[in-house]
Design an enzyme around this catalytic site. Structure first.
Site, PDB file in Angstrom:
ATOM      1  N   GLY A 141       0.806  -1.207   0.000  1.00  0.00           N
ATOM      2  CA  GLY A 141       0.000   0.000   0.000  1.00  0.00           C
ATOM      3  C   GLY A 141       0.844   1.263   0.000  1.00  0.00           C
ATOM      4  O   GLY A 141       1.208   1.757   1.077  1.00  0.00           O
ATOM      5  N   TRP A 173      -5.355   1.585  -6.246  1.00  0.00           N
ATOM      6  CA  TRP A 173      -4.726   0.793  -7.298  1.00  0.00           C
ATOM      7  C   TRP A 173      -3.774  -0.249  -6.718  1.00  0.00           C
ATOM      8  O   TRP A 173      -2.658  -0.428  -7.180  1.00  0.00           O
ATOM      9  CB  TRP A 173      -3.971   1.687  -8.302  1.00  0.00           C
ATOM     10  CG  TRP A 173      -4.815   2.781  -8.879  1.00  0.00           C
ATOM     11  CD1 TRP A 173      -4.670   4.124  -8.679  1.00  0.00           C
ATOM     12  CD2 TRP A 173      -5.952   2.629  -9.730  1.00  0.00           C
ATOM     13  NE1 TRP A 173      -5.650   4.818  -9.358  1.00  0.00           N
ATOM     14  CE2 TRP A 173      -6.447   3.921 -10.021  1.00  0.00           C
ATOM     15  CE3 TRP A 173      -6.611   1.522 -10.284  1.00  0.00           C
ATOM     16  CZ2 TRP A 173      -7.559   4.139 -10.826  1.00  0.00           C
ATOM     17  CZ3 TRP A 173      -7.712   1.738 -11.089  1.00  0.00           C
ATOM     18  CH2 TRP A 173      -8.172   3.031 -11.358  1.00  0.00           C
ATOM     19  N   THR A 175      -2.683  -3.907  -6.190  1.00  0.00           N
ATOM     20  CA  THR A 175      -2.783  -5.282  -6.674  1.00  0.00           C
ATOM     21  C   THR A 175      -2.829  -6.252  -5.495  1.00  0.00           C
ATOM     22  O   THR A 175      -2.083  -6.096  -4.524  1.00  0.00           O
ATOM     23  CB  THR A 175      -1.588  -5.611  -7.576  1.00  0.00           C
ATOM     24  OG1 THR A 175      -1.600  -4.744  -8.702  1.00  0.00           O
ATOM     25  CG2 THR A 175      -1.640  -7.049  -8.059  1.00  0.00           C
ATOM     26  N   ASN A 251      11.919  -0.483  -6.920  1.00  0.00           N
ATOM     27  CA  ASN A 251      13.001  -0.784  -7.847  1.00  0.00           C
ATOM     28  C   ASN A 251      13.101  -2.284  -8.113  1.00  0.00           C
ATOM     29  O   ASN A 251      13.391  -2.713  -9.239  1.00  0.00           O
ATOM     30  CB  ASN A 251      14.329  -0.252  -7.315  1.00  0.00           C
ATOM     31  CG  ASN A 251      15.351  -0.050  -8.408  1.00  0.00           C
ATOM     32  OD1 ASN A 251      15.093   0.647  -9.383  1.00  0.00           O
ATOM     33  ND2 ASN A 251      16.514  -0.674  -8.260  1.00  0.00           N
ATOM     34  N   GLU A 374       4.334   1.376 -11.383  1.00  0.00           N
ATOM     35  CA  GLU A 374       5.738   1.295 -10.950  1.00  0.00           C
ATOM     36  C   GLU A 374       6.574   2.421 -11.568  1.00  0.00           C
ATOM     37  O   GLU A 374       7.743   2.235 -11.911  1.00  0.00           O
ATOM     38  CB  GLU A 374       6.359  -0.068 -11.300  1.00  0.00           C
ATOM     39  CG  GLU A 374       5.529  -1.271 -10.932  1.00  0.00           C
ATOM     40  CD  GLU A 374       5.399  -1.487  -9.440  1.00  0.00           C
ATOM     41  OE1 GLU A 374       5.994  -0.722  -8.670  1.00  0.00           O
ATOM     42  OE2 GLU A 374       4.681  -2.420  -9.057  1.00  0.00           O
TER      43      GLU A 374
END
Length: 395
Positions: A141, A173, A175, A251, A374
């Site tokens: 989150g 958003w 996942t 990353n 990302e």
């Protein structure tokens, strides 16, 4: 003078013979994941995409048994694989569907990595073995409705109340959100950005799924709501006290996307190649026409270039030479290339390119999310631009 051996014949689906760049162990692992995707994902994913559903509770244990959940981490039931091996797994998973690779990336590179890198020993022992086995699902989150590319602007707050922490805010958003057994939630505190391990049954913590998506439909995407969630002091990740914590996790996930995008591109290219060789028009396969050959040649070039870039970054990571700016270049280049390949492949397939009988439109739609999450393509371009000029344009 010795006579050089004759070069091998061209393999259209491995034009540059890149398999020889992999070790036997890497090929074996890659082939295992590819077989799993062929048997457990490809036959069903079109239906999952159309229905906007994915059987996470069935897939997660199977992925755990396959050994890909947190596979690049050491200990706690994780495989301790190389970065390149992890990348190859992501490539094969996304060749099936971006949503399946996202499930694995969020589990291993975001939620598990956050606990593994920044958590306490008790947190690691409690969660990582179960997450590696797929017995517990995690989510991450960070993103908020008004704080995507600028996580430092997050509004979620954590405040002290005696020995406890009180979290209040909203994440968007996310996942795996509604199916997660544990969420790693990032919040602003008086001492900087901190991460917290939030079990799903914590009072005040609720989720709701985001529907009407036209991308990543074979993936659970949720909103996290934190209404004065009370957590013990032990819930905080003790080693993370700044944005360095969540950014390090991102990353790791972006590295997987560098490889994953290649898988989506490869699947589109192979679908277009097979279709062009079989589809007849004017008495011959459309692959015999110059315009379709030009499209296929460019797609082959882009897939091979993207594969080489991903493998190079994987070797750099394994050697300890990889910087976040390198990952930004990889994500920027490979996702853009994959989108281009998907759009060209859709044209080769004509009307069939918009049906779920073929994988192309599904990959094309998914990549419209991959190019944004990302870190958007624009942000990664600025990261690379700042690295080559020495001037940070967004600060």
């Amino acid at each position: 003078m010795s006579t050089a051996a004759a070069p091998p014949e061209i393999r259209p689906k491995d034009f540059l013979g890149l398999d020889h760049l992999l070790s036997d162990e890497e090929r074996d692992m890659r082939d295992s994941v590819r077989a799993f995707v062929a048997n457990e994902v490809v036959p069903y994913v079109g239906d999952w995409f159309e229905a906007g559903e994915v059987p996470v509770s069935e897939l997660a244990p199977a992925l755990g048994k396959l050994g890909v959940l947190g596979m690049h981490l050491e200990g706690y039931g994780c495989a301790g694989a190389s970065a390149t091996a992890y990348g190859l797994a992501c490539l094969e998973l996304e060749a099936g569907d971006s949503g399946i690779r996202s499930l694995v990336s969020v589990q291993g590179s975001l939620a598990m990595y956050a606990i593994w890198r920044w958590g306490s020993e008790d947190q690691k022992q409690e969660w990582l073995p179960r997450m590696a086995a797929g017995e517990a699902i995690g989510c991450f989150g960070l993103t908020e409705p008004d704080a995507g590319s600028d996580p430092g602007a997050m509004r979620t707050r954590a405040r002290r109340d005696g020995a406890d922490w009180i979290l209040h805010g909203q994440k968007m958003w996310i996942t795996n959100g509604s199916v997660a057994d544990v969420a790693v939630v990032w919040a602003m505190t008086d001492d900087g950005v901190r991460g917290f391990v939030v079990p799903k049954d914590t009072p005040g913590f609720t989720t709701q799924d985001i529907h009407k998506k036209l991308s990543l439909r074979a993936s659970v995407t949720s909103e996290l709501l934190l209404d004065d969630v009370r957590l013990p002091a032990s819930a905080a990740l003790p080693e993370a006290t700044s944005l360095r914590g969540p950014l390090s996790c991102l990353n790791e996930a972006r590295f997987g996307i560098v490889f994953g995008a290649v898988g989506a591109a490869r699947a589109c290219y192979e679908a277009a190649l097979d279709y062009a060789l079989e589809r007849m028009a004017f008495g011959r396969p459309i692959a015999a026409t110059q315009i379709q050959q030009a499209k296929l040649a460019k797609m082959a070039l882009q897939v091979n270039q993207a594969t080489l870039l991903a493998l190079h970054l994987g070797r750099m990571k394994d050697e300890g030479l990889l910087r976040p700016e390198h990952v930004s270049m990889g994500k920027l280049g490979n996702v853009d290339a994959a989108l281009d390949v998907a759009r060209s492949a859709r044209q080769v397939l004509g009307a069939n390119g918009v049906t779920l009988e073929y994988p192309v439109i599904r990959h094309m739609n998914n990549l419209e999310s991959v190019v944004t999450y990302e870190g958007t393509a624009d942000v990664h371009a600025l990261v690379v631009g700042g690295a080559v000029t020495g001037i940070q344009a967004f600060r």
